[in-house]
Design an enzyme around this catalytic site. Structure first.
Site, PDB file in Angstrom:
ATOM      1  N   LYS A 139       0.848  -1.208   0.000  1.00  9.25           N
ATOM      2  CA  LYS A 139       0.000   0.000   0.000  1.00  9.25           C
ATOM      3  C   LYS A 139       0.875   1.246   0.000  1.00  9.25           C
ATOM      4  CE  LYS A 139      -1.782   1.586   3.990  1.00  9.25           C
ATOM      5  NZ  LYS A 139      -1.494   2.983   4.291  1.00  9.25           N
ATOM      6  N   ARG A 142      -4.981  10.910   4.087  1.00  9.38           N
ATOM      7  CA  ARG A 142      -3.993  11.983   4.152  1.00  9.38           C
ATOM      8  C   ARG A 142      -2.879  11.784   3.125  1.00  9.38           C
ATOM      9  NH1 ARG A 142      -2.308  13.934   7.936  1.00  9.38           N
ATOM     10  NH2 ARG A 142      -0.130  13.811   7.326  1.00  9.38           N
ATOM     11  N   CYS A 169      -5.109  12.852  12.191  1.00  9.89           N
ATOM     12  CA  CYS A 169      -5.768  11.542  12.106  1.00  9.89           C
ATOM     13  C   CYS A 169      -5.619  10.901  13.485  1.00  9.89           C
ATOM     14  CB  CYS A 169      -5.156  10.680  11.011  1.00  9.89           C
ATOM     15  SG  CYS A 169      -3.664   9.870  11.527  1.00  9.89           S
ATOM     16  N   ARG A 190       0.220  14.849  12.517  1.00 13.05           N
ATOM     17  CA  ARG A 190       0.809  14.541  11.199  1.00 13.05           C
ATOM     18  C   ARG A 190       0.836  15.752  10.269  1.00 13.05           C
ATOM     19  NH1 ARG A 190      -1.460   8.829   9.291  1.00 13.05           N
ATOM     20  NH2 ARG A 190       0.382   8.918   7.957  1.00 13.05           N
ATOM     21  N   ASP A 235       4.747   0.835  11.956  1.00 10.33           N
ATOM     22  CA  ASP A 235       3.532   0.173  11.445  1.00 10.33           C
ATOM     23  C   ASP A 235       3.406  -1.273  11.911  1.00 10.33           C
ATOM     24  OD1 ASP A 235       3.502   1.848   8.194  1.00 10.33           O
ATOM     25  OD2 ASP A 235       2.978   2.501  10.211  1.00 10.33           O
ATOM     26  N   VAL A 262       7.835   7.405  16.701  1.00  9.26           N
ATOM     27  CA  VAL A 262       7.528   8.081  15.432  1.00  9.26           C
ATOM     28  C   VAL A 262       6.250   8.912  15.517  1.00  9.26           C
ATOM     29  CG1 VAL A 262       7.025   7.725  12.979  1.00  9.26           C
ATOM     30  CG2 VAL A 262       8.765   6.319  14.108  1.00  9.26           C
TER      31      VAL A 262
HETATM   32  C1  EPZ Z   1       4.108   7.079   6.059  1.00  8.65           C
HETATM   33  O1  EPZ Z   1       3.324   8.104   6.639  1.00  8.65           O
HETATM   34  C2  EPZ Z   1       3.213   5.846   6.012  1.00  8.65           C
HETATM   35  N1  EPZ Z   1       2.054   6.126   5.159  1.00  8.65           N
HETATM   36  C3  EPZ Z   1       2.755   5.486   7.428  1.00  8.65           C
HETATM   37  O2  EPZ Z   1       1.984   4.289   7.334  1.00  8.65           O
HETATM   38  C4  EPZ Z   1       3.996   5.206   8.276  1.00  8.65           C
HETATM   39  O3  EPZ Z   1       3.584   4.921   9.600  1.00  8.65           O
HETATM   40  C5  EPZ Z   1       4.910   6.434   8.262  1.00  8.65           C
HETATM   41  O4  EPZ Z   1       5.250   6.765   6.891  1.00  8.65           O
HETATM   42  C6  EPZ Z   1       6.208   6.191   9.026  1.00  8.65           C
HETATM   43  O5  EPZ Z   1       6.870   5.090   8.485  1.00  8.65           O
HETATM   44  C7  EPZ Z   1       2.221   6.053   3.812  1.00  8.65           C
HETATM   45  O6  EPZ Z   1       3.295   5.773   3.309  1.00  8.65           O
HETATM   46  C8  EPZ Z   1       1.002   6.303   2.984  1.00  8.65           C
HETATM   47  P1  EPZ Z   1       6.132  10.560   8.089  1.00  8.65           P
HETATM   48  P2  EPZ Z   1       3.873   9.637   6.618  1.00  8.65           P
HETATM   49  O7  EPZ Z   1       6.002  11.778   7.261  1.00  8.65           O
HETATM   50  O8  EPZ Z   1       4.627   9.875   5.373  1.00  8.65           O
HETATM   51  C9  EPZ Z   1       6.113  13.901  11.473  1.00  8.65           C
HETATM   52  C10 EPZ Z   1       0.120   2.907   7.689  1.00  8.65           C
HETATM   53  O9  EPZ Z   1      -0.341   2.392   8.709  1.00  8.65           O
HETATM   54  N2  EPZ Z   1       6.110  14.868  10.349  1.00  8.65           N
HETATM   55  O10 EPZ Z   1       7.350   9.701   7.954  1.00  8.65           O
HETATM   56  O11 EPZ Z   1       2.718  10.524   6.922  1.00  8.65           O
HETATM   57  C11 EPZ Z   1       4.827  13.100  11.573  1.00  8.65           C
HETATM   58  O12 EPZ Z   1       3.866  13.816  12.322  1.00  8.65           O
HETATM   59  C12 EPZ Z   1       0.592   4.350   7.712  1.00  8.65           C
HETATM   60  O13 EPZ Z   1       0.258   2.315   6.580  1.00  8.65           O
HETATM   61  C13 EPZ Z   1       6.194  16.230  10.619  1.00  8.65           C
HETATM   62  O14 EPZ Z   1       6.268  16.652  11.770  1.00  8.65           O
HETATM   63  O15 EPZ Z   1       4.862   9.607   7.857  1.00  8.65           O
HETATM   64  C14 EPZ Z   1       5.280  11.833  12.249  1.00  8.65           C
HETATM   65  O16 EPZ Z   1       5.297  12.048  13.641  1.00  8.65           O
HETATM   66  C15 EPZ Z   1       0.364   5.007   9.077  1.00  8.65           C
HETATM   67  N3  EPZ Z   1       6.182  17.109   9.576  1.00  8.65           N
HETATM   68  C16 EPZ Z   1       6.705  11.637  11.740  1.00  8.65           C
HETATM   69  O17 EPZ Z   1       7.118  12.912  11.221  1.00  8.65           O
HETATM   70  C17 EPZ Z   1       6.105  16.699   8.268  1.00  8.65           C
HETATM   71  O18 EPZ Z   1       6.115  17.551   7.352  1.00  8.65           O
HETATM   72  C18 EPZ Z   1       6.832  10.613  10.622  1.00  8.65           C
HETATM   73  O19 EPZ Z   1       5.918  10.961   9.620  1.00  8.65           O
HETATM   74  C19 EPZ Z   1       6.011  15.300   8.013  1.00  8.65           C
HETATM   75  C20 EPZ Z   1       6.027  14.415   9.064  1.00  8.65           C
END
Ligand code: EPZ
Length: 420
Positions: free
Chosen positions: A22, A93, A117, A122, A307, A329
């Site tokens: 996914k 998102r 969410c 996020r 995850d 995370v």
């Molecule tokens: C991706 O989400 C995945 N989703 C998530 O999987 C996964 O948990 C996550 O990466 C971490 O591995 C998809 O790929 C569609 P991040 P993403 O940006 O990109 C903070 C699932 O269950 N952050 O790496 O949204 C954020 O709040 C989903 O399949 C900022 O602060 O994750 C988080 O605490 C859930 N500012 C951390 O970084 C930003 O601009 C990691 O987020 C971006 C992120």
């Protein structure tokens, strides 16, 4: 709303085909916007999130059909809109991943802010800062992000992320492929899904080096050709079935699962006493006897994936000792804890750490799914619990697990979907 009714106590045995990932398929679908013509994408999983992405692409003017072999042909020849509307973005998102491709291709994009969410606020500040470093003007009006590249094209530049972000790395990687000149992204996420996205972009003619490391270099080109890519197997789905096989003292072949995507998970599974080894084109998981308690700290790849934190906690709930599970995370990813507790687990949380004491038995109960991975965890716990478990609100599950009840039933699991 549907629910899953699960009779626990049967070891899972047999083999299960791991579907396309996914979290690789979503950015790859959006990357197809970078080419004004048909793109071929194979091994897309049949998930609600994929259907939501199709709906958004169609809203933008993209045509989608299947070819004779079942691959998806995604044709963005004529974009009718550069706006991703709130009603679609709030459902998923990851829709914000259309920002980079639309901005890269047209020089202008308008995308609804995603909102938070269940697992956390996020934000996407890192994405927006990155686009600004490539010359884009970013305005926030009426809950929408308005991104504009002066002169209609982004300029290559240097982006250093303040924190490791999967989506931020993916959005900037896609935008930079059509920017003028060279872009260097630093402090990048290193997840296998990013390498898969880079492979898909390279099939279009993008010049990318360093994906999978923390520094990615992209030489912008004037136009990209047609994508021809097969999505990687879903390592999180594989890890989920791995936990289910271990918890039910089963013996399962995860057909298509890639060992190299799950190093940290394999290491923790081995410490817990679960045997996982390569077999043919998949992974064989078998377990009997006791489970050892193992501490886990989630972190960006190659660390233990957030995850799979909830699924591993279900395993530790039946271990022979005590351990800590720390979520580094996301700020609110323990919503499965009160539900596992209702099934007899002994888990206390303090801040971002869960203290898990193994118990001899979990007992079936009616439990509530709250987010995608938490709901999978409740299903796993139900398969191992004594008696009947009903998991409510399983629309969360359908977002990320292809036909989970059929796959589990084929492994001998007593799982039935019922309408509430
Ligand atoms: C991706 O989400 C995945 N989703 C998530 O999987 C996964 O948990 C996550 O990466 C971490 O591995 C998809 O790929 C569609 P991040 P993403 O940006 O990109 C903070 C699932 O269950 N952050 O790496 O949204 C954020 O709040 C989903 O399949 C900022 O602060 O994750 C988080 O605490 C859930 N500012 C951390 O970084 C930003 O601009 C990691 O987020 C971006 C992120």
């Amino acid at each position: 709303m549907d629910k899953l009714v699960i009779e626990g106590g049967t070891p899972l045995r047999g083999e299960v085909r791991i579907s396309g990932a996914k979290n690789a398929a979503l950015p790859i679908l959006f990357a197809s916007l970078l080419h004004a013509g048909p793109n071929k994408i194979a091994n897309l999983p049949k998930l609600v999130d994929i259907r939501t992405t199709f709906a958004l692409l169609i809203e933008l003017g993209v045509g989608i059909r299947k070819d004779a072999e079942g691959a998806s042909i995604v044709d963005g020849s004529t974009l009718l809109s550069d706006t991703a509307p709130y009603d679609l973005v709030r459902k998923m998102r990851a829709s914000t991943l259309c920002l980079g491709p639309i901005l890269g291709r047209t020089g202008h994009a308008r995308v609804s802010l995603p909102g938070g969410c269940a697992i956390g606020s996020r934000p996407i500040d890192q994405h927006l800062q990155g686009f600004e470093q490539l010359g884009a003007k970013i305005e926030l009006t009426g809950g929408y992000i308005e991104a504009t590249a002066p002169g209609g094209r982004l300029k290559g530049g240097r982006v250093i992320f303040d924190l490791v972000t999967v989506g931020g790395t993916e959005n900037l990687l896609m935008a930079a492929t059509l920017a003028e000149g060279k872009t260097i992204l630093e402090n990048c996420a290193r997840e296998p899904e990013i390498i898969d996205l880079a492979d898909a972009l390279r099939s279009m003619g993008a010049h990318i080096r360093g994906d999978g490391t923390s520094v990615i270099e992209i030489e912008g080109v004037d136009a990209l050709g047609a994508m021809d890519h097969t999505v990687m197997p879903d390592r999180i789905e594989a890890g989920t079935y791995m936990a289910a096989a271990a918890l039910t003292h089963g013996d399962v072949l995860l057909q298509g699962a890639r060992l190299r995507d799950l190093d940290a998970v394999m290491s923790k599974m081995a410490m817990a006493g679960v045997e996982v080894r390569r077999e043919g084109s998949g992974l064989r998981v078998r377990h009997h006897g006791e489970l050892h308690a193992v501490d886990v700290d989630t972190s960006p790849h190659p660390g233990f994936p957030t995850d799979l934190q909830a699924q591993f906690m279900a395993l530790m709930a039946r271990s022979s000792g005590s351990c800590t599970i720390t979520e580094n995370v996301f700020e609110n990813r323990f919503m499965h804890v009160p539900e596992l507790t209702r099934m007899g687990a002994d888990i206390k949380t303090r801040g971002n750490t869960a203290f898990v004491r193994g118990v001899d038995e979990l007992t079936g109960a009616t439990v509530m799914a709250t987010d995608l991975r938490a709901s999978a965890t409740l299903v796993i716990a139900g398969l191992a619990a004594k008696g009947t478990t009903e998991v409510l609100r399983i629309y969360h599950l359908d977002r990320g697990y292809e036909t989970i009840e059929e796959k589990l039933a084929a492994l001998g699991g007593k799982v039935e979907r019922q309408s509430q």
